[in-house]
Design a protein around this motif. Structure first.
Motif, PDB file in Angstrom:
ATOM      1  N   PRO A   1       0.863  -1.193  -0.060  1.00 40.11           N
ATOM      2  CA  PRO A   1      -0.017   0.201   0.038  1.00 40.11           C
ATOM      3  C   PRO A   1       0.727   1.125   0.062  1.00 40.11           C
ATOM      4  CG  PRO A   1      -0.746  -1.335   1.634  1.00 40.11           C
ATOM      5  CD  PRO A   1       0.540  -1.903   1.234  1.00 40.11           C
ATOM      6  N   ALA A   2       0.281   2.336  -0.358  1.00 31.81           N
ATOM      7  CA  ALA A   2       1.104   3.539  -0.523  1.00 31.81           C
ATOM      8  C   ALA A   2       1.651   3.976   1.039  1.00 31.81           C
ATOM      9  CB  ALA A   2      -0.080   4.933  -0.790  1.00 31.81           C
TER      10      ALA A   2
ATOM     11  N   SER B   1      12.082  -7.499   0.280  1.00 28.27           N
ATOM     12  CA  SER B   1      10.865  -7.523   1.282  1.00 28.27           C
ATOM     13  C   SER B   1       9.946  -6.500   1.153  1.00 28.27           C
ATOM     14  CB  SER B   1      11.660  -7.777   2.863  1.00 28.27           C
ATOM     15  OG  SER B   1      12.548  -8.753   2.919  1.00 28.27           O
ATOM     16  N   ASP B   2       8.826  -6.688   1.567  1.00 28.23           N
ATOM     17  CA  ASP B   2       7.857  -5.480   1.336  1.00 28.23           C
ATOM     18  C   ASP B   2       6.592  -5.920   2.626  1.00 28.23           C
ATOM     19  OD1 ASP B   2       5.077  -7.205   0.782  1.00 28.23           O
ATOM     20  OD2 ASP B   2       6.530  -7.642  -0.913  1.00 28.23           O
ATOM     21  N   SER B   3       6.051  -4.865   2.833  1.00 32.57           N
ATOM     22  CA  SER B   3       4.957  -4.813   3.959  1.00 32.57           C
ATOM     23  C   SER B   3       3.873  -4.923   3.272  1.00 32.57           C
ATOM     24  CB  SER B   3       5.193  -3.542   4.782  1.00 32.57           C
ATOM     25  OG  SER B   3       5.114  -2.520   4.168  1.00 32.57           O
TER      26      SER B   3
ATOM     27  N   ASN C   1      -1.005 -10.375   5.025  1.00 32.27           N
ATOM     28  CA  ASN C   1      -1.479  -8.873   5.459  1.00 32.27           C
ATOM     29  C   ASN C   1      -0.396  -8.413   6.107  1.00 32.27           C
ATOM     30  OD1 ASN C   1      -4.064  -8.859   4.342  1.00 32.27           O
ATOM     31  ND2 ASN C   1      -4.790 -10.266   5.826  1.00 32.27           N
ATOM     32  N   GLU C   2       0.976  -8.756   6.266  1.00 36.61           N
ATOM     33  CA  GLU C   2       1.884  -8.341   7.012  1.00 36.61           C
ATOM     34  C   GLU C   2       3.159  -7.897   6.238  1.00 36.61           C
ATOM     35  OE1 GLU C   2       4.348  -9.485  11.157  1.00 36.61           O
ATOM     36  OE2 GLU C   2       2.320 -10.012  10.877  1.00 36.61           O
ATOM     37  N   ARG C   3       3.659  -9.333   5.655  1.00 41.44           N
ATOM     38  CA  ARG C   3       5.252  -9.049   5.132  1.00 41.44           C
ATOM     39  C   ARG C   3       5.169 -10.476   3.941  1.00 41.44           C
ATOM     40  NH1 ARG C   3       9.508  -7.867   7.880  1.00 41.44           N
ATOM     41  NH2 ARG C   3      10.913  -9.245   6.376  1.00 41.44           N
ATOM     42  N   THR C   4       6.225  -9.880   3.024  1.00 46.79           N
ATOM     43  CA  THR C   4       6.564 -11.021   2.152  1.00 46.79           C
ATOM     44  C   THR C   4       7.959 -10.911   1.907  1.00 46.79           C
ATOM     45  OG1 THR C   4       4.405 -11.164   1.028  1.00 46.79           O
ATOM     46  CG2 THR C   4       6.325 -12.292  -0.207  1.00 46.79           C
TER      47      THR C   4
END
Length: 825
Positions: free
Chosen positions: A577-578, A598-600, A655-658
């Motif tokens: 998300p932004a 990694s992303d949130s 819904n948290e991280r990848t």
């Protein structure tokens, strides 16, 4: 002899047909490479004669393809060419041809060569058949030894082991390593070693076979009684080794020893039991009658014969075979009651052998003619018995009727042959289908290569015009127009990247994607990937975190590594998300390096992780509408990582991280240091004058002329243009200082144009700039005055190439040996 002729010259074909009729050969004609591929796949030819200069330039490919086929290994391949001997010999060796015929073809020379080739075909067939039979015979002999229940051994003349079969090792318990440290004498019972040595010495002197019964000591200390024979093998009159074939008779020996002990005990007690024996005679008579009934009930033939071949014992089954009663059979000689002389002599020979040697005799199959002429197959076992009263020998035998078993074996053999034939037919069909699949795959690759050029040509025009408009080349634009053109450019670049991804996946699937290895700094790779995604990151106000290891240098294809990281970053930003967080890090782990993105973002459910690398895979329908893309990015990443001999792992919390982790070896086993290319940054110049005087632009699409001229306008004082079908020297009256080509993936047209214009200008080093599709390989020979620029084109990469060409023209003399190759091979 059946001959395939591949030529498009009617006169040459008529000469072949006329000569073939004289020599009683069959000629099949093909006038193109495509027809030749189909004909060779459908028929079997002993000889192929092909013209290297076919209209579709397929002569060399046909020859290589024939040699790659199993049915083409024994085919004689002659090629015809008008080139000189020095020009054709080396390519002939490379493609696997047997020889060549020079054009024009002399009929007498052709007739002689066809006769010689016919003999060569027969010789190859005979040699291949002989080798096959020899290998089959050796394989059967090894299998026979390995599966034999007999103990088989081969010794040197010093009694050391050269070979022991499975039954020998299994019975005595010694493995092959232990046998190397032992001699045959070491495992013979100490009481029998002297006799064993004397038998061996006798064999080495008289070169004969010797029967031997002895006791061997197993690894666990057991005594193993064996009997058999030894044979001394000689070579050039010299004894070289000893073969031994033995039977394990431990059970029989133990039974005989036990019987001997019982006899000794019986002898000691015989006097005291005389009365008891007399009383038991009646019981014995009844027992004999009982035994008689038991024997008569056995469905096999049981018999006993004396030294004269007369029956002393026979059961009812034996009597039925001769159509007599048991009483009529007893006392009769087999010569009297049997009707076939050859069978009689064989039976009596076996009886005499059993009585003479005192050894059992076994025949696995012997023909036996019953009364009335009915022929049966019997399995016969015979052992010697000695009569107690007069010491005369008796042969005791059992014959089992195996006629039905043999019939079943024959039927199984017939069925096995039929099954083998069906398997061969199916194999042939599969080979034909594989050939068709290979041809279809080749056509698909050709289609994709052509389509890539046809799709990129209008895209390049769109991108070129967009770039020119943004540079105000056609006048001032208002803000709304600038934004609209910017959107057109972004959309065009997105479509171009999508085409590249699809073509890359097609090349990977076909196994045609080649990597250009060099030393790559992963920090530079990641920064380049981030730069390409910078606009999207800024647009979504992503909180970006980076941490790069300063010494993460690996062997790899820099362009493909940037693709891997760029697609992972794009995927992370797209699903975050932004205002979210994305991190890109590199680290070392032994001989590997790790790139982690990694992303949130929204995360991935555990049951869908295994499917995200499949082509066109979307998380679900609703997400496919929310997030753009067709699902090729991660598929391309997965394939490119595999080609680099690396691995990719995914961990995610919905819904948290990848986290995506790519592990790559620092030095790839596929990298060839000699072929790795380091990127050279051309030096720029501050000279505002044109780099070249006159420039000639030749393209295959009229729509690309205007945007390409805009890209080149700062490099030349005057720019001329022509389409590729009208761009040859004889049709244009000008002498350019720079030749620019944009003819897609038509490398043959490129080579001819370059050769023609360099010849016209008298400059073997006329500088040439070639625009090629991204997936088209650079197959030119080394030429520092020829530069390939991959599409999509931009002003920066075109200017860099022009600067490099200008430096090469004005700073170095050039050797004529480095000119562009114009070979049609």
């Amino acid at each position: 002899m059946k001959i395939l002729v591949i030529d498009n010259d009617p006169l040459v074909l008529e000469l072949y047909q006329r000569t073939a009729r004289e020599l009683d050969h069959e000629i099949i004609e093909c006038r193109s490479a495509v027809a030749a591929f189909e004909s060779f796949g459908a028929h079997r030819y002993q000889m192929v004669i092909l013209d290297l200069q076919l209209p579709d330039n397929g002569g060399f490919e046909i020859c290589r393809w024939i040699r790659s086929q199993p049915e083409g290994q024994d085919t004689i391949v002659w090629v015809t060419t008008a080139q000189s001997t020095s020009e054709v010999l080396r390519p002939l060796v490379a493609i696997g041809a047997d020889n060549y015929l020079a054009k024009p073809i002399d009929p007498t020379n052709l007739r002689i060569h066809l006769s010689l080739s016919e003999r060569q075909v027969h010789q190859r067939i005979i040699r291949r058949t002989t080798e096959s039979k020899l290998k089959e015979s050796e394989s059967q002999l090894r299998e026979l030894f390995a599966k034999s229940s007999d103990l088989i051994q081969i010794l040197t003349m010093n009694q050391h082991f050269l070979y022991a079969n499975n039954a020998w090792i299994r019975t005595l318990g010694y493995n092959e390593a232990e046998l190397k440290e032992l001699s045959a004498v070491d495992i013979v019972h100490p009481d029998e070693r002297t006799r064993f040595k004397s038998v061996i010495d006798g064999l080495s002197h008289v070169n004969t076979q010797a029967a031997l019964a002895t006791t061997l000591i197993a690894k666990d200390g057991r005594s193993v009684f064996v009997e058999g024979s030894l044979y001394c093998e000689t070579r050039n009159g010299k004894a070289v080794r000893i073969r031994g074939f033995f039977h394990d008779i431990s059970s029989r020996q133990q039974a005989e020893l036990a019987l001997q002990d019982a006899n000794d005990d019986l002898e000691a007690r015989v006097q005291s039991r005389t009365v008891e024996l007399q009383a038991s005679n009646e019981r014995l008579r009844h027992s004999e009658l009982y035994l008689r009934k038991v024997i008569d009930l056995v469905p096999h033939m049981i018999f006993a014969k004396d030294e004269e071949g007369c029956f002393v014992l026979a059961n009812q089954t034996m009597a039925d075979a001769y159509g007599r009663t048991v009483q009529e059979l007893i006392g009769k000689s087999q010569r009297v009651i049997h009707s076939v002389p050859q069978e009689i002599e064989q039976m009596l020979r076996d009886d005499r052998e059993v009585l003479a040697t005192g050894l059992p005799k076994f025949r696995s199959s012997q023909e036996f003619t019953l009364t009335g002429g009915d022929k049966r197959m019997l399995q016969i076992s015979k052992i010697p018995l000695m009569a107690a009263d007069d010491g005369k020998g008796t042969v005791l035998g059992v014959a089992v009727d195996i006629t039905e078993l043999k019939r079943i074996e024959r039927e199984l053999t017939t069925e096995r042959s039929a099954l083998t034939q069906r398997v061969e037919e199916r194999t042939s069909e599969l080979q034909r289908l594989n050939t068709e699949l290979a041809r279809a795959s080749k056509l698909k690759d050709q289609f994709l290569a052509n389509m890539s050029h046809e799709l990129r040509t209008p895209l390049n025009t769109i991108l070129g015009v967009s770039e020119a408009l943004q540079e105000m080349s056609f006048g001032e634009l208002n803000n709304e127009q600038v934004e609209s053109i910017s959107r057109i450019e972004r959309t065009g670049k997105h479509l171009s990247n999508l085409i590249n991804d699809i073509l890359d996946l097609a090349k990977i699937g076909a196994g045609d994607l080649q990597l250009e290895y060099s030393d790559c700094d992963l920090k530079v790779v990641c920064e380049a990937a981030l730069l390409e995604e910078d606009q999207l990151i800024r647009q979504k106000e992503i909180n970006l975190h980076t941490a790069f290891d300063d010494n993460s240098v690996i062997q790899g294809d820099e362009y493909r590594l940037i693709q891997i990281v760029k697609n992972l970053i794009n995927n992370a930003v797209k699903f975050t998300p932004a205002g979210g967080r994305v991190s890109v890090t590199t680290m070392q782990d032994g001989d590997d390096v790790i790139i982690q993105v990694s992303d949130s973002g929204i995360g991935i459910e555990s049951h869908r992780i295994d499917s995200i690398f499949k082509p066109f895979e979307q998380l679900d329908v609703s997400l496919a509408r929310r997030f753009p893309g067709i699902g090729l990015g991660l598929t391309l990443v997965h394939n490119l990582v595999n080609i680099h001999r690396g691995t990719i792992a995914v961990t995610s919390i919905p819904n948290e991280r990848t986290d995506f982790s790519v592990r790559l070896p620092k030095r790839s086993a596929s990298a060839d240091p000699a072929s790795s290319t380091a990127t050279k940054t051309p030096q720029t110049t501050d000279d505002k004058d044109a780099l070249f005087g006159s420039i000639l632009l030749i393209t295959d699409q009229e729509a690309t002329i205007a945007p390409l001229k805009r890209l080149l306008r700062s490099a030349g004082t005057k720019i001329h243009s022509a389409l590729s079908d009208r761009g040859y020297p004889e049709e244009l009256d000008l002498i350019p200082d720079l030749l620019v080509l944009d003819v897609g993936n038509k490398s043959n047209i490129q080579r001819r144009l370059i050769q023609a214009w360099r010849s016209k200008t008298g400059l073997p080093h006329l500088p040439v700039l070639v625009f090629i599709d991204h997936d088209t390989a650079d197959d030119s020979t080394p030429d520092e005055l020829l530069i390939m620029v991959h599409k999509p084109l931009s002003r920066s990469n075109v200017n860099d190439a022009l600067q490099q060409l200008a430096q090469s023209v004005y700073s170095k003399p050039h050797d004529a040996d480095n000119s562009f190759s114009t070979s049609d091979e």
